[in-house]
Scaffold this motif. Structure first.
Motif, PDB file in Angstrom:
ATOM      1  N   VAL A  28       0.831  -1.205   0.000  1.00 58.51           N
ATOM      2  CA  VAL A  28       0.000   0.000   0.000  1.00 58.51           C
ATOM      3  C   VAL A  28       0.864   1.253   0.000  1.00 58.51           C
ATOM      4  O   VAL A  28       0.371   2.352  -0.239  1.00 58.51           O
ATOM      5  CB  VAL A  28      -0.948   0.036   1.215  1.00 58.51           C
ATOM      6  N   LEU A  29       2.158   1.090   0.278  1.00 64.05           N
ATOM      7  CA  LEU A  29       3.074   2.233   0.311  1.00 64.05           C
ATOM      8  C   LEU A  29       4.444   1.779  -0.148  1.00 64.05           C
ATOM      9  O   LEU A  29       4.958   0.745   0.293  1.00 64.05           O
ATOM     10  CB  LEU A  29       3.186   2.804   1.729  1.00 64.05           C
ATOM     11  N   VAL A  30       5.047   2.551  -1.054  1.00 64.13           N
ATOM     12  CA  VAL A  30       6.416   2.303  -1.511  1.00 64.13           C
ATOM     13  C   VAL A  30       7.269   3.508  -1.127  1.00 64.13           C
ATOM     14  O   VAL A  30       6.893   4.654  -1.405  1.00 64.13           O
ATOM     15  CB  VAL A  30       6.477   2.078  -3.034  1.00 64.13           C
ATOM     16  N   ILE A  31       8.399   3.245  -0.465  1.00 66.53           N
ATOM     17  CA  ILE A  31       9.295   4.319  -0.021  1.00 66.53           C
ATOM     18  C   ILE A  31      10.498   4.383  -0.957  1.00 66.53           C
ATOM     19  O   ILE A  31      11.260   3.433  -1.075  1.00 66.53           O
ATOM     20  CB  ILE A  31       9.763   4.084   1.424  1.00 66.53           C
ATOM     21  N   GLU A  32      10.652   5.523  -1.597  1.00 67.20           N
ATOM     22  CA  GLU A  32      11.772   5.772  -2.513  1.00 67.20           C
ATOM     23  C   GLU A  32      12.673   6.827  -1.885  1.00 67.20           C
ATOM     24  O   GLU A  32      12.184   7.847  -1.395  1.00 67.20           O
ATOM     25  CB  GLU A  32      11.220   6.257  -3.856  1.00 67.20           C
ATOM     26  N   SER A  33      13.990   6.602  -1.874  1.00 65.82           N
ATOM     27  CA  SER A  33      14.878   7.562  -1.213  1.00 65.82           C
ATOM     28  C   SER A  33      16.251   7.600  -1.878  1.00 65.82           C
ATOM     29  O   SER A  33      16.649   6.674  -2.588  1.00 65.82           O
ATOM     30  CB  SER A  33      15.036   7.211   0.277  1.00 65.82           C
ATOM     31  N   SER A  34      16.961   8.696  -1.637  1.00 64.04           N
ATOM     32  CA  SER A  34      18.316   8.860  -2.166  1.00 64.04           C
ATOM     33  C   SER A  34      19.140   9.679  -1.183  1.00 64.04           C
ATOM     34  O   SER A  34      18.616  10.542  -0.469  1.00 64.04           O
ATOM     35  CB  SER A  34      18.287   9.548  -3.535  1.00 64.04           C
ATOM     36  N   ILE A  35      20.447   9.379  -1.145  1.00 69.10           N
ATOM     37  CA  ILE A  35      21.375  10.086  -0.264  1.00 69.10           C
ATOM     38  C   ILE A  35      22.446  10.755  -1.106  1.00 69.10           C
ATOM     39  O   ILE A  35      23.039  10.128  -1.987  1.00 69.10           O
ATOM     40  CB  ILE A  35      22.041   9.114   0.738  1.00 69.10           C
ATOM     41  N   THR A  36      22.687  12.027  -0.834  1.00 68.94           N
ATOM     42  CA  THR A  36      23.778  12.757  -1.481  1.00 68.94           C
ATOM     43  C   THR A  36      24.683  13.332  -0.408  1.00 68.94           C
ATOM     44  O   THR A  36      24.233  13.689   0.682  1.00 68.94           O
ATOM     45  CB  THR A  36      23.240  13.897  -2.366  1.00 68.94           C
ATOM     46  N   GLY A  37      25.975  13.406  -0.711  1.00 70.40           N
ATOM     47  CA  GLY A  37      26.939  13.912   0.256  1.00 70.40           C
ATOM     48  C   GLY A  37      27.695  15.108  -0.273  1.00 70.40           C
ATOM     49  O   GLY A  37      27.993  15.194  -1.470  1.00 70.40           O
ATOM     50  N   ALA A  38      28.011  16.052   0.610  1.00 72.41           N
ATOM     51  CA  ALA A  38      28.806  17.227   0.251  1.00 72.41           C
ATOM     52  C   ALA A  38      29.333  17.874   1.521  1.00 72.41           C
ATOM     53  O   ALA A  38      28.576  18.073   2.487  1.00 72.41           O
ATOM     54  CB  ALA A  38      27.974  18.231  -0.556  1.00 72.41           C
ATOM     55  N   ASN A  39      30.636  18.160   1.528  1.00 71.20           N
ATOM     56  CA  ASN A  39      31.256  18.874   2.647  1.00 71.20           C
ATOM     57  C   ASN A  39      30.998  18.190   3.998  1.00 71.20           C
ATOM     58  O   ASN A  39      30.595  18.825   4.982  1.00 71.20           O
ATOM     59  CB  ASN A  39      30.757  20.329   2.703  1.00 71.20           C
ATOM     60  N   ASN A  40      31.216  16.871   4.012  1.00 73.03           N
ATOM     61  CA  ASN A  40      31.060  16.080   5.235  1.00 73.03           C
ATOM     62  C   ASN A  40      29.638  16.124   5.807  1.00 73.03           C
ATOM     63  O   ASN A  40      29.434  15.916   6.997  1.00 73.03           O
ATOM     64  CB  ASN A  40      32.049  16.528   6.310  1.00 73.03           C
ATOM     65  N   GLN A  41      28.681  16.423   4.947  1.00 70.29           N
ATOM     66  CA  GLN A  41      27.268  16.391   5.328  1.00 70.29           C
ATOM     67  C   GLN A  41      26.508  15.497   4.347  1.00 70.29           C
ATOM     68  O   GLN A  41      26.886  15.394   3.177  1.00 70.29           O
ATOM     69  CB  GLN A  41      26.670  17.799   5.303  1.00 70.29           C
TER      70      GLN A  41
END
Length: 394
Positions: free
Chosen positions: A117-130
């Motif tokens: 009933v629910l699909v979770i889509e996600s992405s992670i990006t990194g920059a300057n140690n964050q």
């Protein structure tokens, strides 16, 4: 003569009317923009796309599957929202993408095939140690988004899981201990890709090498056992499963014990050790029930049904197939439901109960039609045609 000025009383009345109109407008707006309540059902978390930071570096323990595994582990949503497990999702993705890992995932098709009933889509990006994690919660007719930031991938996953849980099911408020994902090793990710591409020989080599260096990785051991079962390497399979079951018992991992024992029961079935297979399935069912692993419970019941039918215990077989359907219905999983309904229909054909067989096969066909399960739809339609012919020639 100057016109009379409106009294203070009239001014107050006018102000109250305006205020009421504004309040009603705001309330109507809030109602119209309020998110659609999520119906009870299964949650599916997609692999997390991870982009390295500016230097091109990324913590070696993190990859798309390890991050997905962490989110699944951290999301505590209660009994009304069971979560598909990492390997189950990988298998479903393979069905959707027709073994093309780089193909863009169709969210609607994922929902149709998985029953989620629910699909979770996600992405992670990194920059300057964050690190920033952006996610989308996909329902059938509605989406919600969110963004979180943290100083590490682990922390951004923990923060995101908490925020997602609040958006999905605010009443559920549990904390979960942190997880070191078994999907972290690059060799395991490589082996999974090889299996998706059909190269079992290379996948077996990767898994064997990983187990030699990391003998406590139960996922690697179980995947190796699956290959050995597929290749009918029963002696090696027995060695792998005994070691893995001992390790899972030591780690008190009920989910892995259930899935390992299901493999063991399959090997016993294929080598005509029927009563041993049924005994192992009974223990496996207890393991799976402790962690509410509904999919594995469904497959355990399916195998128990097939074994009982094989030795002529048709009444017990029928009950096991019905239990399998019930377990898969909890997850809303159409593939498992269809397989069990087809088995039930075949059993009724054997006993010449053609009208009942047709009712089961008709339910099955309604499940797979228009869901993109082409092979399963063809198999089901073929069985339906067989039953129709039997009914016409009675």
């Amino acid at each position: 003569m100057q016109p009379a000025r409106p009294s203070n009383k009239n001014k107050y009345i006018a102000a109250i009317v305006v205020l009421l109109l504004v309040s009603i407008s705001v309330y109507a707006y809030l109602i119209s923009t309020k998110s659609t309540p999520l119906p009870n059902g299964t949650i599916l978390v997609l692999p997390v796309n991870i982009t390295p930071d500016n230097s091109g570096n990324i913590d070696p323990q993190w990859n798309r599957y390890a991050a997905m595994d962490m989110l699944i582990y951290q999301l505590n949503l209660g009994v009304n929202y069971p979560l598909l497990q990492t390997e189950d999702i990988i298998n479903i993705i393979s069905l959707v993408s027709n073994e093309q890992p780089n193909k863009t995932i169709d969210i609607k098709q994922m929902m149709a095939i998985s029953g989620a009933v629910l699909v979770i889509e996600s992405s992670i990006t990194g920059a300057n140690n964050q690190y920033q994690l952006a996610f989308t919660l996909h329902q059938q007719q509605h989406t919600e988004t969110g963004v979180v930031n943290a100083s590490s991938i682990e922390q951004v996953l923990l923060t995101a899981a908490n925020l997602m849980a609040q958006q999905i099911h605010p009443q559920q408020n549990k904390t979960t201990p942190q997880l070191h994902s078994r999907f972290s090793p690059p060799q395991l990710v490589s082996a999974i890709a090889l299996l998706q591409g059909g190269d079992t020989v290379a996948a077996e080599e990767q898994l064997t090498a990983l187990i030699n260096t990391t003998p406590d990785n139960l996922v690697a051991q179980r995947l190796l056992a699956s290959i050995q079962l597929q290749q009918h390497q029963y002696q090696q399979l027995n060695t792998t499963l005994i070691a893995a079951i001992d390790l899972a018992t030591h780690q008190q991992d009920e989910r892995e014990l259930a899935r390992l024992r299901l493999l063991l029961a399959q090997s016993y079935t294929e080598t005509d050790r029927i009563e041993q297979a049924l005994g192992v399935l009974t223990i496996a069912k207890t393991n799976a029930a402790k962690v509410k692993d509904w999919l594995t419970l469904g497959y355990i019941s399916q195998l128990a049904g097939m074994i009982n039918q094989r030795i002529g215990r048709n009444d017990e077989a029928r009950e096991q197939f019905k239990k399998a359907i019930e377990y898969h219905q909890i997850m809303g999983y159409p593939i498992g439901q269809t397989q069990a309904l087809n088995e039930l229909a075949e059993l009724e054909v054997i006993e010449f109960n053609y009208p009942q067989a047709y009712r089961y096969i008709n339910r099955s066909y309604e499940l797979v039609a228009h869901r993109g399960l082409d092979d399963l739809e063809k198999t089901t339609f073929k069985l339906m045609t067989k039953i129709e012919n039997k009914m016409q020639h009675r």
